[in-house]
Design a protein around this motif. Structure first.
Motif, PDB file in Angstrom:
ATOM      1  N   VAL A  24       1.553  -0.726  32.872  1.00 13.42           N
ATOM      2  CA  VAL A  24       0.901  -0.124  34.028  1.00 13.42           C
ATOM      3  C   VAL A  24      -0.566   0.044  33.652  1.00 13.42           C
ATOM      4  O   VAL A  24      -0.884   0.602  32.606  1.00 13.42           O
ATOM      5  CB  VAL A  24       1.547   1.216  34.444  1.00 13.42           C
ATOM      6  N   GLU A  25      -1.451  -0.472  34.499  1.00 17.62           N
ATOM      7  CA  GLU A  25      -2.882  -0.370  34.256  1.00 17.62           C
ATOM      8  C   GLU A  25      -3.491   0.596  35.265  1.00 17.62           C
ATOM      9  O   GLU A  25      -3.385   0.386  36.472  1.00 17.62           O
ATOM     10  CB  GLU A  25      -3.553  -1.737  34.370  1.00 17.62           C
ATOM     11  N   ILE A  26      -4.123   1.642  34.734  1.00 19.57           N
ATOM     12  CA  ILE A  26      -4.743   2.630  35.615  1.00 19.57           C
ATOM     13  C   ILE A  26      -6.150   2.139  35.951  1.00 19.57           C
ATOM     14  O   ILE A  26      -6.972   1.925  35.063  1.00 19.57           O
ATOM     15  CB  ILE A  26      -4.795   4.007  34.939  1.00 19.57           C
ATOM     16  N   SER A  76       5.428  10.999  30.515  1.00 17.07           N
ATOM     17  CA  SER A  76       6.344  11.525  29.495  1.00 17.07           C
ATOM     18  C   SER A  76       7.684  10.802  29.521  1.00 17.07           C
ATOM     19  O   SER A  76       8.205  10.485  30.593  1.00 17.07           O
ATOM     20  CB  SER A  76       6.585  13.023  29.727  1.00 17.07           C
ATOM     21  N   TYR A  77       8.199  10.521  28.340  1.00 18.20           N
ATOM     22  CA  TYR A  77       9.507   9.874  28.159  1.00 18.20           C
ATOM     23  C   TYR A  77       9.544   8.438  28.707  1.00 18.20           C
ATOM     24  O   TYR A  77      10.619   7.943  29.047  1.00 18.20           O
ATOM     25  CB  TYR A  77      10.625  10.720  28.777  1.00 18.20           C
ATOM     26  N   CYS A  78       8.390   7.799  28.769  1.00 16.23           N
ATOM     27  CA  CYS A  78       8.362   6.358  29.068  1.00 16.23           C
ATOM     28  C   CYS A  78       8.447   5.631  27.725  1.00 16.23           C
ATOM     29  O   CYS A  78       7.428   5.260  27.130  1.00 16.23           O
ATOM     30  CB  CYS A  78       7.087   5.992  29.829  1.00 16.23           C
ATOM     31  N   PHE A  79       9.659   5.462  27.243  1.00 19.87           N
ATOM     32  CA  PHE A  79       9.883   5.006  25.873  1.00 19.87           C
ATOM     33  C   PHE A  79       9.378   3.588  25.610  1.00 19.87           C
ATOM     34  O   PHE A  79       9.120   3.221  24.469  1.00 19.87           O
ATOM     35  CB  PHE A  79      11.375   5.055  25.532  1.00 19.87           C
ATOM     36  N   SER A  80       9.226   2.773  26.653  1.00 13.63           N
ATOM     37  CA  SER A  80       8.900   1.360  26.453  1.00 13.63           C
ATOM     38  C   SER A  80       7.408   1.043  26.571  1.00 13.63           C
ATOM     39  O   SER A  80       7.011  -0.091  26.311  1.00 13.63           O
ATOM     40  CB  SER A  80       9.688   0.496  27.450  1.00 13.63           C
ATOM     41  N   LEU A  81       6.599   2.026  26.951  1.00  5.52           N
ATOM     42  CA  LEU A  81       5.149   1.807  26.992  1.00  5.52           C
ATOM     43  C   LEU A  81       4.634   1.512  25.593  1.00  5.52           C
ATOM     44  O   LEU A  81       4.939   2.236  24.644  1.00  5.52           O
ATOM     45  CB  LEU A  81       4.429   3.033  27.539  1.00  5.52           C
ATOM     46  N   LYS A  82       3.816   0.459  25.459  1.00  6.77           N
ATOM     47  CA  LYS A  82       3.294   0.079  24.140  1.00  6.77           C
ATOM     48  C   LYS A  82       1.820   0.433  23.981  1.00  6.77           C
ATOM     49  O   LYS A  82       1.386   0.802  22.900  1.00  6.77           O
ATOM     50  CB  LYS A  82       3.481  -1.423  23.905  1.00  6.77           C
ATOM     51  N   GLU A  83       1.045   0.286  25.028  1.00  6.77           N
ATOM     52  CA  GLU A  83      -0.373   0.619  24.941  1.00  6.77           C
ATOM     53  C   GLU A  83      -0.906   1.002  26.313  1.00  6.77           C
ATOM     54  O   GLU A  83      -0.322   0.662  27.340  1.00  6.77           O
ATOM     55  CB  GLU A  83      -1.180  -0.524  24.350  1.00  6.77           C
ATOM     56  N   MET A  84      -2.036   1.729  26.283  1.00  6.04           N
ATOM     57  CA  MET A  84      -2.608   2.216  27.529  1.00  6.04           C
ATOM     58  C   MET A  84      -4.111   2.404  27.350  1.00  6.04           C
ATOM     59  O   MET A  84      -4.567   2.870  26.304  1.00  6.04           O
ATOM     60  CB  MET A  84      -1.969   3.547  27.930  1.00  6.04           C
ATOM     61  N   THR A  85      -4.870   2.014  28.385  1.00  9.05           N
ATOM     62  CA  THR A  85      -6.304   2.289  28.435  1.00  9.05           C
ATOM     63  C   THR A  85      -6.574   3.191  29.630  1.00  9.05           C
ATOM     64  O   THR A  85      -6.154   2.884  30.749  1.00  9.05           O
ATOM     65  CB  THR A  85      -7.118   0.990  28.556  1.00  9.05           C
ATOM     66  N   LEU A  86      -7.263   4.289  29.387  1.00  7.33           N
ATOM     67  CA  LEU A  86      -7.537   5.258  30.440  1.00  7.33           C
ATOM     68  C   LEU A  86      -9.002   5.149  30.838  1.00  7.33           C
ATOM     69  O   LEU A  86      -9.890   5.284  29.989  1.00  7.33           O
ATOM     70  CB  LEU A  86      -7.220   6.674  29.943  1.00  7.33           C
TER      71      LEU A  86
END
Length: 347
Positions: free
Chosen positions: A81-83, A96-106
């Protein structure tokens, strides 16, 4: 409408371009692996996709402004998911509890984070925060066991309570210049090994770096801890039992009782006649004075001569003694250290 696709049997949904918001529980447990939110949507409501055990990818529109509490909470299979730039608020427990997320840019547009934003994202490895927020929320990344890389923004003033609590794989982090407070348990039980505290920090609260089992050294830059409330609270480094050395600058106003907990083997590096030396003498820590090259308890011409020779490359310095030569704590041994020592002698 609320619950409009909750438990629906369809595996693909096309949403109309006239939508302005996504309502509560719209996609809770909807069996779609990909959900595309159309351009024009500005708000995703509380619990919009919470507890969805199917979705793997969410595409958000560039028109989005705000994401409500629990919007993606407990989406166990969510990977991507890209914000977009333009989002200014993220609510409590959003990922919270999104166990499969690997990376995120805010993105930079975010000015406020809700509490527990990424808590218990056990697969999260990389987090780049470009936001303009002045604080990370309480429990921001608690229990992100796989997190190894975090990039913090220059706008931060606070690293909040328990922000990175139990991020046991986080071995290093750059705390940006500008941060003013490192609050209670901010980095407690992380994998941090060597930490530099910038000069902008006023206060390190209790357990901020407590229970860090791999923490070996801490360098606190000159300028830290000024003012009536400035300094290090009790138990700030408690139960970080591998911690063997800390550099405490002259500017440090206050050192509370038992900042290292029961660890009495920490060597304190600091300036002669400083609060660091007083603390070391009172609580039984070895104290090594910066600039006292010959170890005679004073700063004299022989010490200045040694630092001058080192700055010119005339003598080699063992790595474990480099800090004693770096009198102004800027990371290099040069003429500025010599000048600072001259000023000390001159009074």
């Amino acid at each position: 409408a609320q619950y409009c696709f909750t438990d629906a049997k369809c595996t693909h949904i096309t949403l109309p371009s006239t939508l302005k918001s996504i309502s509560e529980h719209s996609f809770s447990n909807t069996p779609c692996e990909e959900i595309v939110i159309p351009e024009g949507v500005e708000y995703i409501a509380k619990d919009a996709m919470s507890n969805n055990n199917y979705v793997k990818r969410v595409i958000l529109p560039t028109t989005l402004k705000s994401i409500g509490d629990y919007a993606f909470f407990n989406c166990l299979k969510l990977e991507t998911v890209e914000i977009p730039e333009g989002v200014n608020r993220i609510g409590d427990f959003v990922f919270s509890y999104c166990f499969s997320l690997k990376e995120m840019t805010l993105p930079e547009s975010i000015t406020r984070f809700g509490e527990w934003t990424f808590a218990c994202c056990w697969g999260l490895k990389k987090l780049i925060i470009k936001s303009s927020a002045s604080a990370l929320s309480n429990y921001f990344c608690r229990d992100c066991h796989s997190l190894t890389y975090v990039e913090l923004p220059d706008t931060l003033l606070y690293i909040s309570n328990n922000a990175f609590l139990d991020c046991t794989s986080l071995k290093s982090i750059v705390i940006p210049q500008g941060v003013r407070y490192i609050l209670y348990s901010a980095f407690r039980n992380t994998g941090l090994e060597n930490v530099t505290i910038p000069s902008s920090v006023i206060k390190i609260e209790s357990y901020a770096l407590g229970e860090c089992k791999n923490l070996i050294s801490v360098k606190i830059c000159e300028g830290f801890g000024v003012g009536d409330i400035g300094g290090i609270q009790g138990n700030a480094f408690a139960d970080s039992n591998k911690l063997s050395s800390i550099i405490i600058p002259k500017s440090t106003n206050h050192l509370s009782y038992s900042i290292f907990g029961s660890n009495t083997s920490v060597t304190i590096f600091g300036y002669l006649d400083s609060n660091a030396q007083l603390y070391a003498n009172e609580y039984g820590h070895e104290f090594i004075a910066l600039g006292d090259i010959d170890g005679d308890g004073t700063i004299g011409v022989n010490d200045i001569g040694s630092v001058l020779s080192a700055s010119m490359g005339a003598i080699d310095i063992d790595e474990d003694r480099l800090v004693i030569f770096d009198y102004n704590l800027d990371g290099v041994v040069d003429a500025f250290d010599v000048a600072a020592m001259d000023r000390t002698i001159a009074g």
